[in-house]
Design a protein around this motif. Structure first.
Motif, PDB file in Angstrom:
ATOM      1  N   ALA A  27       0.825  -1.212   0.000  1.00 50.07           N
ATOM      2  CA  ALA A  27       0.000   0.000   0.000  1.00 50.07           C
ATOM      3  C   ALA A  27       0.858   1.261   0.000  1.00 50.07           C
ATOM      4  O   ALA A  27       0.587   2.208  -0.756  1.00 50.07           O
ATOM      5  CB  ALA A  27      -0.936   0.008   1.202  1.00 50.07           C
ATOM      6  N   THR A  75       0.813   3.651  -3.322  1.00 46.53           N
ATOM      7  CA  THR A  75      -0.119   4.756  -3.178  1.00 46.53           C
ATOM      8  C   THR A  75       0.268   5.937  -4.073  1.00 46.53           C
ATOM      9  O   THR A  75       1.440   6.126  -4.395  1.00 46.53           O
ATOM     10  CB  THR A  75      -0.230   5.199  -1.702  1.00 46.53           C
ATOM     11  OG1 THR A  75      -1.378   6.020  -1.566  1.00 46.53           O
ATOM     12  CG2 THR A  75       1.003   5.949  -1.234  1.00 46.53           C
ATOM     13  N   TYR A 126      -4.993  -7.208  -2.117  1.00 48.84           N
ATOM     14  CA  TYR A 126      -5.962  -6.236  -1.591  1.00 48.84           C
ATOM     15  C   TYR A 126      -5.348  -4.833  -1.552  1.00 48.84           C
ATOM     16  O   TYR A 126      -5.961  -3.860  -1.994  1.00 48.84           O
ATOM     17  CB  TYR A 126      -6.434  -6.637  -0.186  1.00 48.84           C
ATOM     18  CG  TYR A 126      -7.372  -5.613   0.393  1.00 48.84           C
ATOM     19  CD1 TYR A 126      -8.726  -5.632   0.081  1.00 48.84           C
ATOM     20  CD2 TYR A 126      -6.896  -4.575   1.202  1.00 48.84           C
ATOM     21  CE1 TYR A 126      -9.586  -4.666   0.569  1.00 48.84           C
ATOM     22  CE2 TYR A 126      -7.753  -3.605   1.688  1.00 48.84           C
ATOM     23  CZ  TYR A 126      -9.096  -3.647   1.376  1.00 48.84           C
ATOM     24  OH  TYR A 126      -9.931  -2.677   1.849  1.00 48.84           O
ATOM     25  N   GLN A 182      -5.025  -3.134  -4.906  1.00 44.01           N
ATOM     26  CA  GLN A 182      -6.307  -2.668  -5.439  1.00 44.01           C
ATOM     27  C   GLN A 182      -6.890  -1.500  -4.641  1.00 44.01           C
ATOM     28  O   GLN A 182      -7.751  -0.783  -5.136  1.00 44.01           O
ATOM     29  CB  GLN A 182      -7.320  -3.824  -5.456  1.00 44.01           C
ATOM     30  CG  GLN A 182      -6.941  -4.943  -6.377  1.00 44.01           C
ATOM     31  CD  GLN A 182      -6.887  -4.497  -7.831  1.00 44.01           C
ATOM     32  OE1 GLN A 182      -7.792  -3.833  -8.324  1.00 44.01           O
ATOM     33  NE2 GLN A 182      -5.816  -4.848  -8.509  1.00 44.01           N
ATOM     34  N   ASN A 183      -6.432  -1.322  -3.407  1.00 48.86           N
ATOM     35  CA  ASN A 183      -6.959  -0.288  -2.511  1.00 48.86           C
ATOM     36  C   ASN A 183      -5.804   0.463  -1.847  1.00 48.86           C
ATOM     37  O   ASN A 183      -5.814   0.668  -0.629  1.00 48.86           O
ATOM     38  CB  ASN A 183      -7.840  -0.935  -1.437  1.00 48.86           C
ATOM     39  CG  ASN A 183      -8.987  -1.712  -2.030  1.00 48.86           C
ATOM     40  OD1 ASN A 183      -9.988  -1.155  -2.427  1.00 48.86           O
ATOM     41  ND2 ASN A 183      -8.825  -3.023  -2.111  1.00 48.86           N
ATOM     42  N   GLU A 215      -4.536   3.610  -1.701  1.00 49.82           N
ATOM     43  CA  GLU A 215      -4.696   4.857  -0.942  1.00 49.82           C
ATOM     44  C   GLU A 215      -5.473   4.624   0.347  1.00 49.82           C
ATOM     45  O   GLU A 215      -5.069   5.083   1.414  1.00 49.82           O
ATOM     46  CB  GLU A 215      -5.377   5.934  -1.802  1.00 49.82           C
ATOM     47  CG  GLU A 215      -4.487   6.498  -2.886  1.00 49.82           C
ATOM     48  CD  GLU A 215      -4.264   5.565  -4.085  1.00 49.82           C
ATOM     49  OE1 GLU A 215      -5.132   4.694  -4.332  1.00 49.82           O
ATOM     50  OE2 GLU A 215      -3.221   5.711  -4.748  1.00 49.82           O
ATOM     51  N   ARG A 216      -6.585   3.910   0.246  1.00 49.11           N
ATOM     52  CA  ARG A 216      -7.400   3.634   1.431  1.00 49.11           C
ATOM     53  C   ARG A 216      -6.590   2.848   2.467  1.00 49.11           C
ATOM     54  O   ARG A 216      -6.620   3.144   3.661  1.00 49.11           O
ATOM     55  CB  ARG A 216      -8.656   2.859   1.051  1.00 49.11           C
ATOM     56  CG  ARG A 216      -9.542   2.573   2.250  1.00 49.11           C
ATOM     57  CD  ARG A 216     -10.748   1.714   1.973  1.00 49.11           C
ATOM     58  NE  ARG A 216     -11.225   1.806   0.612  1.00 49.11           N
ATOM     59  CZ  ARG A 216     -12.002   0.902   0.030  1.00 49.11           C
ATOM     60  NH1 ARG A 216     -12.402  -0.148   0.713  1.00 49.11           N
ATOM     61  NH2 ARG A 216     -12.398   1.027  -1.201  1.00 49.11           N
ATOM     62  N   THR A 217      -5.843   1.843   1.998  1.00 49.98           N
ATOM     63  CA  THR A 217      -5.044   1.024   2.907  1.00 49.98           C
ATOM     64  C   THR A 217      -3.917   1.837   3.526  1.00 49.98           C
ATOM     65  O   THR A 217      -3.675   1.759   4.734  1.00 49.98           O
ATOM     66  CB  THR A 217      -4.485  -0.207   2.165  1.00 49.98           C
ATOM     67  OG1 THR A 217      -5.576  -0.936   1.589  1.00 49.98           O
ATOM     68  CG2 THR A 217      -3.713  -1.110   3.107  1.00 49.98           C
TER      69      THR A 217
END
Length: 171
Positions: A37, A41, A124, A127-128, A130-132
């Motif tokens: 992440a 990011t 995961y 795929q995510n 920024e959120r992670t």
């Protein structure tokens, strides 16, 4: 060697060992997902969020600015928990299956680590990203600080070893 005779105490120890391995695998997944992440990011997005006052984006940006420390701490934490989980599994499976437990533990822990502590969290996090990154920054920041003395010492050894081979790294 005598076959494993489960006692109440032995059963409790085995359950505790299994629980410890599960916790260690969760920590490994955390470290693996964090690495992905924070390296995947969007830096422009994090800078934009920081300008808008997002404190977590500021944390992400500070972590990324010191990527050597970040990656070193994550790798140290990840290896620590993976090796401890494997040692516990080996000990438990030797208790159950004698010397064959070494092979069983090797195959079992390789499968568990690769699937659940590497591929799943990294997929995961990719795929995510920024959120992670925003979610894990408050937790990973103290981990980086905690491991920093060992990380710095490790970096010095690596730089020295590379220097012996004529490789000069930028500061």
């Amino acid at each position: 060697a005598a076959a494993f005779q489960p006692t109440h105490r032995g059963f409790a120890i085995m359950l505790t060992t299994i629980a410890a391995i599960v916790v260690l695998l969760v920590l490994s997944a955390f470290f693996s997902g964090s690495e992905t992440a924070l390296t995947a990011t969007s830096r422009p997005l994090m800078h934009q969020l920081e300008k808008k006052g997002n404190r977590r984006a500021r944390m992400v940006n500070r972590l990324i600015e010191h990527k050597d420390n970040l990656i070193g701490a994550i790798l140290l934490g990840n290896n620590l928990v993976n090796i401890l989980a494997s040692a516990l599994a080996t000990s438990a499976l030797i208790e159950l299956f004698d010397e064959a437990g070494i092979a069983y533990a090797t195959f079992l822990m390789t499968a568990l680590v690769v699937l659940f502590a590497e591929i799943l969290p990294k997929t995961y996090a990719l795929q995510n990203a920024e959120r992670t990154a925003l979610a894990i920054a408050p937790v990973i920041r103290p981990a980086v600080a905690f491991f920093s003395p060992v990380t710095r010492a490790t970096q010095a050894v690596v730089r020295g070893a590379l220097w012996l081979f004529g490789v000069r790294l930028q500061a």
